[in-house]
Each structure stands twice: as structure tokens, then as C-alpha cells.
Design an enzyme around this catalytic site. Structure first.
Site, PDB file in Angstrom:
ATOM      1  N   TYR A 142     -21.309  -0.174  -3.256  1.00 34.73           N
ATOM      2  CA  TYR A 142     -22.321  -0.268  -2.189  1.00 34.73           C
ATOM      3  C   TYR A 142     -23.574   0.538  -2.500  1.00 34.73           C
ATOM      4  O   TYR A 142     -24.541   0.466  -1.745  1.00 34.73           O
ATOM      5  CB  TYR A 142     -21.751   0.231  -0.862  1.00 34.73           C
ATOM      6  CG  TYR A 142     -20.900  -0.798  -0.189  1.00 34.73           C
ATOM      7  CD1 TYR A 142     -19.668  -1.125  -0.712  1.00 34.73           C
ATOM      8  CD2 TYR A 142     -21.328  -1.441   0.965  1.00 34.73           C
ATOM      9  CE1 TYR A 142     -18.874  -2.066  -0.119  1.00 34.73           C
ATOM     10  CE2 TYR A 142     -20.534  -2.393   1.576  1.00 34.73           C
ATOM     11  CZ  TYR A 142     -19.316  -2.695   1.032  1.00 34.73           C
ATOM     12  OH  TYR A 142     -18.534  -3.635   1.624  1.00 34.73           O
ATOM     13  N   LYS A 177      -7.565   2.161  -6.107  1.00 30.80           N
ATOM     14  CA  LYS A 177      -7.146   1.185  -7.121  1.00 30.80           C
ATOM     15  C   LYS A 177      -7.188   1.884  -8.480  1.00 30.80           C
ATOM     16  O   LYS A 177      -7.736   1.384  -9.463  1.00 30.80           O
ATOM     17  CB  LYS A 177      -8.105  -0.029  -7.035  1.00 30.80           C
ATOM     18  CG  LYS A 177      -7.709  -1.231  -7.834  1.00 30.80           C
ATOM     19  CD  LYS A 177      -6.454  -1.915  -7.369  1.00 30.80           C
ATOM     20  CE  LYS A 177      -6.058  -3.013  -8.341  1.00 30.80           C
ATOM     21  NZ  LYS A 177      -4.656  -3.437  -8.218  1.00 30.80           N
ATOM     22  N   ASP A 226      -3.983  -2.793  -3.294  1.00 27.31           N
ATOM     23  CA  ASP A 226      -3.386  -4.112  -3.054  1.00 27.31           C
ATOM     24  C   ASP A 226      -2.053  -3.981  -2.326  1.00 27.31           C
ATOM     25  O   ASP A 226      -1.753  -4.737  -1.396  1.00 27.31           O
ATOM     26  CB  ASP A 226      -3.252  -4.932  -4.343  1.00 27.31           C
ATOM     27  CG  ASP A 226      -2.743  -4.115  -5.527  1.00 27.31           C
ATOM     28  OD1 ASP A 226      -2.907  -2.891  -5.505  1.00 27.31           O
ATOM     29  OD2 ASP A 226      -2.180  -4.708  -6.458  1.00 27.31           O
ATOM     30  N   ASP A 228     -13.883  -1.205   3.547  1.00 27.00           N
ATOM     31  CA  ASP A 228     -14.498  -2.348   4.207  1.00 27.00           C
ATOM     32  C   ASP A 228     -13.454  -3.454   4.399  1.00 27.00           C
ATOM     33  O   ASP A 228     -13.246  -3.969   5.502  1.00 27.00           O
ATOM     34  CB  ASP A 228     -15.665  -2.843   3.338  1.00 27.00           C
ATOM     35  CG  ASP A 228     -16.600  -3.773   4.082  1.00 27.00           C
ATOM     36  OD1 ASP A 228     -16.414  -3.946   5.304  1.00 27.00           O
ATOM     37  OD2 ASP A 228     -17.516  -4.327   3.453  1.00 27.00           O
TER      38      ASP A 228
END
Ligand code: NAD
Length: 421
Positions: free
Chosen positions: A159, A226, A280, A304
Site C-alpha cells: 500500500y 506470510k 492462508d 485488508d
């Protein structure tokens, strides 16, 4: 009224002391951005509910003096700028602000007014509580098991907006640099984006999340990342998170992987478990075992995605409130967008913005007004008075307009536990 009476006396300003303590006068000035699209409708509804609840809870003793500041389409129309400098100054000066959704102009002007607001005001923690309101239609069997607060890092990650179009001279220069200086091959026709994640920004976000868990007696904070793939960004977020937790909160936490938890996976009394999960896998976990998660601290993009997915579990974006915190100011906002199809129709669901206002009242320490609103929203939904988005999924409900929903909430302002509950 003479001109002196018209100016706002300094005593009506909210202030933050050098020690970081919020000082709230009884009649504070709070800035607001009405928002684009459905913004004016849901803001009018939310403002009406907030004012009524404050008057209900405190009579004449407390009230908010609202100060409109411009951003988005209204600012562009009236001032020729999407985000005027004086809007940023007013939000900083008055410490607390609330906003409706803002259009992201496509292909022109500012990249995103929302992202610019967060970056310019250094609103580094986006906080989204996700809790089920009884009676709201949900796609899952046990939405009541979801009760989480997502702390999303708000200033970095993809972002940050550092990216170049494929085949631009900038992208070609970066590709050449990667090949010549770093020995890394990237296809010549690639677009390039950069994902910066700093130790400072990661640590301050995690610190805020752990402090929240301690302040609210919540059992766990989960670092969602992640890092198995993006080792030096997402992996570092996790590493810095644990590092901060041990350094700053060592006496108050237990790290899951260190052992020492009770047989049910909970921390010993008075302590918070710090754990981490790969992003995930976390999307499965929040569907399968939502009750095992309480506070989530995560980088920008994961946050988000995850907060929207969680909002869907409890009834959709129209229900999900949010707030963005800097060290010296806070901006409360509905998490959804401008829903342009419903602009000006007095139709949209104002709950997200009203609940963002509830978060704002809690931040001001006006708990009685906040809990009266939550209670009245619950009562309106139990009475099956809902806007179109919920009505179409609730057989037997009565569809009301946005403004009528606000009136229904105002009529139902009572103390929790009083008659009519
Ligand atoms: P959106 O959130 O506006 O709409 C998504 C869907 O949800 C639509 O079907 C819409 O009708 C529905 N919806 C949203 N809010 C609702 C409400 N309060 N009541 C009932 N239904 C509601 O997302 P979008 O269509 O992707 O974006 C529209 C514009 O909003 C874009 O310009 C986007 O950039 C902007 N946006 C702003 C913010 C923000 O200000 N924080 C957030 C997201 C999107």
C-alpha cells in the site's frame, strides 16, 4: 452572538498530553468528513444517533460540536483539491475525527484519498472489531463465535504505492538494476511493485495490539503473516512482533511456541498468549475455529483481506466499523466504500458508520452513550427493522430507509437491562 462567541474556545479542544493521555472536555470539537456517494445519507443518520445518545446519556452536560472538513469529491468541487492541507491540519488540531467513505478517483487526480489520509496523518493502526449482532443474516452457521479485533498496519507494505507500469522507463531501470547489481532476473515486460516493511512500523502496530488485549482482558494476540514465502518482509513482521512482545510486555505474555500454556491452550490467568499463523491458514481458522482468536496483528494487505472476510461472516461490510490511530490523533470510519449505486437514495445501511461512532465515543471515554447505541441497534434488529441489504435476507423483516433506521435506533435508546430489552 458577537464574533468572539462564534470562535471555538480553546477549552473545547481535545488534547493529548506529552505522556500520551487523552484529555476530553465535556463539549469537544470533533471534525467530520461527510464522504462521497452514500456518505451524506449515512453521515446524517450517524450524527443524529450520536447526538441523541449523548443527550440521552448526559443531558446538557456533554455534547459534540461538529466541525466539517472537506475531502474527496466535495473538496474537489468546492476547493479544487481532493485532500486540502487545512483538512489535515484540522484533524491534527482537534485530535479526533470521523469520516464517511470517499471515492477513489480512477485514472486521475490523487491516488487514493483514504491512503493519503492514513499516510499524511501517520495513522499507523487500522483497528476493526468484528462482532456479531444477534439476528443479522450470516452465511455461516455460528457467526456468534466471531469476536475479534483486527489491528492492520496502515502505512507500509504494497500500500506504500511504490510501483511502476510495465515497460515504463522506471520499471526498465529497476529491472536492469536487479539484473546488473543484484543478479536477479525479472521478465522484461514486468510491472514492478515494492513492498517495504520496517521494524519500527511493525513493532508499534504489534505494541498497540498487545496493549489492547491487556486493557480488555483478551486471551490472545495472533501475528498473521506470510513469512514462509516472504521471509524478509512478512517473516520479519513476525520476528519483530515476538521481539517486541518479549521486550515490552515480557511479564504479561506467554509465547505459544515456548510452551507453558494451560491444557486448553489458554494462557495462565492474567497473561496474554502471543501466537502466529500463516495468512492462508488463518482464513481457514477464522471459519473453522473463530473462538480461538481474539486480537489479530497483521501487515497491511493481509489485514485488508482478512477484515473484509471476517465482516462477511458477521453480516457484511455494511455492519463493520473501523478506526485509524496515530499516536496523536484518531480517525474513525465506516469500512465500506461509497456504494455509488445507492447515493442520494436514503437507502444504505448506516450501521457501520454508527458503530464507528460508538468506537469514537469509547475512545472519548463516553461509555454510557456508546453502550446505549449498541443496545438500541440490537433492539432495532431484533424488532426486524432493517435497511434493504439486510431486509432482502431476513424474511418477515420490515425494510426501512437509512434515516428511518436512525430514527428507530434513537427511539430505542434505553439502558441495557431496562424495560423494553
Ligand atoms: P463498496 O463498499 O462501495 O460497495 C461494495 C458493495 O457493498 C456494493 O454492492 C454496495 O452497494 C454494498 N454496500 C457498501 N456499503 C453499503 C452500505 N452501507 N449499505 C448497504 N450496502 C452497502 O465498494 P466498491 O464498490 O468497491 O467501491 C466504491 C467506491 O468506494 C470506490 O471509489 C472505492 O475506491 C471507494 N472505497 C472507499 C473506502 C473508504 O472510504 N474507506 C473503502 C472502500 C472503497
Amino acid at each position: 452572538m458577537d464574533s468572539k462567541e462564534k470562535c471555538q474556545p480553546e477549552t473545547d479542544r481535545i488534547a493529548v498530553t506529552p505522556e500520551g493521555v487523552l484529555r476530553v472536555p465535556d463539549k469537544p470539537i470533533v471534525s467530520f468528513i461527510e464522504g462521497d456517494g452514500i456518505g451524506p445519507d449515512i453521515w446524517a443518520a450517524a450524527k443524529g444517533v450520536l447526538d441523541a445518545a449523548i443527550s440521552f446519556a448526559y443531558g446538557d452536560r456533554r455534547r459534540i460540536t461538529w466541525l466539517e472538513v472537506l475531502a474527496g469529491e466535495k473538496a474537489y468541487r468546492e476547493a479544487g483539491e481532493w485532500l486540502p492541507e487545512r483538512t489535515l491540519q484540522a484533524i491534527k488540531n482537534h485530535v479526533v475525527a470521523i469520516k464517511g467513505p470517499l471515492t477513489t478517483p480512477v485514472g486521475e487526480g490523487i491516488r487514493s484519498v483514504n491512503v493519503a489520509l492514513r499516510q499524511r496523518l501517520d495513522l499507523y493502526a487500522c483497528v476493526r472489531p468484528i462482532r456479531y449482532i444477534r439476528g443479522v443474516p450470516s452465511p455461516v452457521r455460528h457467526p456468534e463465535r466471531v469476536n475479534m479485533v483486527v489491528f492492520r498496519e496502515n502505512t507500509e507494505d504494497v500500500y506504500a504505492g511504490i510501483e511502476w507500469e510495465a515497460q515504463s522507463s522506471e520499471a526498465e531501470a529497476v529491472i536492469a538494476f536487479l539484473k546488473d547489481q543484484m543478479g536477479v532476473r525479472v521478465a522484461n515486460d514486468s510491472a514492478i511493485g515494492v513492498k517495504p516493511m520496517s521494524r519500527r512500523a511493525s513493532r508499534r502496530l504489534v505494541a498497540r495490539a498487545i496493549q489492547y488485549a491487556l486493557d480488555h482482558d483478551l486471551p490472545s494476540v495472533t501475528l498473521v503473516h506470510k513469512g514462509n514465502i516472504m521471509k524478509y518482509t512478512e517473516g520479519a513482521f513476525m520476528k519483530w512482533g515476538y521481539e517486541l512482545a518479549r521486550e515490552m510486555f515480557g511479564d504479561h505474555i506467554v509465547v505459544e511456541s515456548d510452551g507453558g500454556l494451560e491444557p486448553d491452550g489458554k494462557a495462565p490467568p492474567g497473561k496474554v498468549v502471543i501466537k502466529d499463523r500463516i495468512a492462508d491458514m488463518m482464513f481457514q481458522q477464522v471459519l473453522l475455529r473463530p473462538e480461538a482468536y481474539h486480537v489479530i496483528a497483521t501487515p497491511n494487505l493481509n489485514g485488508d483481506y482478512l477484515s473484509d472476510a471476517l465482516a462477511a461472516q458477521v453480516g457484511g461490510l455494511g455492519m463493520a466499523p473501523g478506526a485509524n490511530f496515530a499516536d496523536n490523533c484518531a480517525l474513525f470510519e465506516a469500512t465500506h466504500g461509497t456504494a455509488p449505486r445507492y447515493a442520494g437514495q436514503d437507502k444504505a445501511n448506516p450501521i457501520s458508520l454508527i458503530l464507528s461512532g460508538v468506537m469514537m465515543l469509547e475512545y472519548l471515554g463516553w461509555m454510557e452513550a456508546a453502550s446505549a447505541i449498541e443496545h438500541a441497534i440490537q433492539k432495532s434488529i431484533s424488532d426486524a427493522l432493517v435497511t434493504y441489504d439486510l431486509a432482502r435476507q431476513m424474511p418477515g423483516s420490515q425494510e426501512v430507509r437509512c434515516s428511518e433506521f436512525a430514527e428507530a435506533v434513537i427511539e430505542r435508546l434505553t439502558w441495557p437491562g431496562h424495560a423494553g430489552t
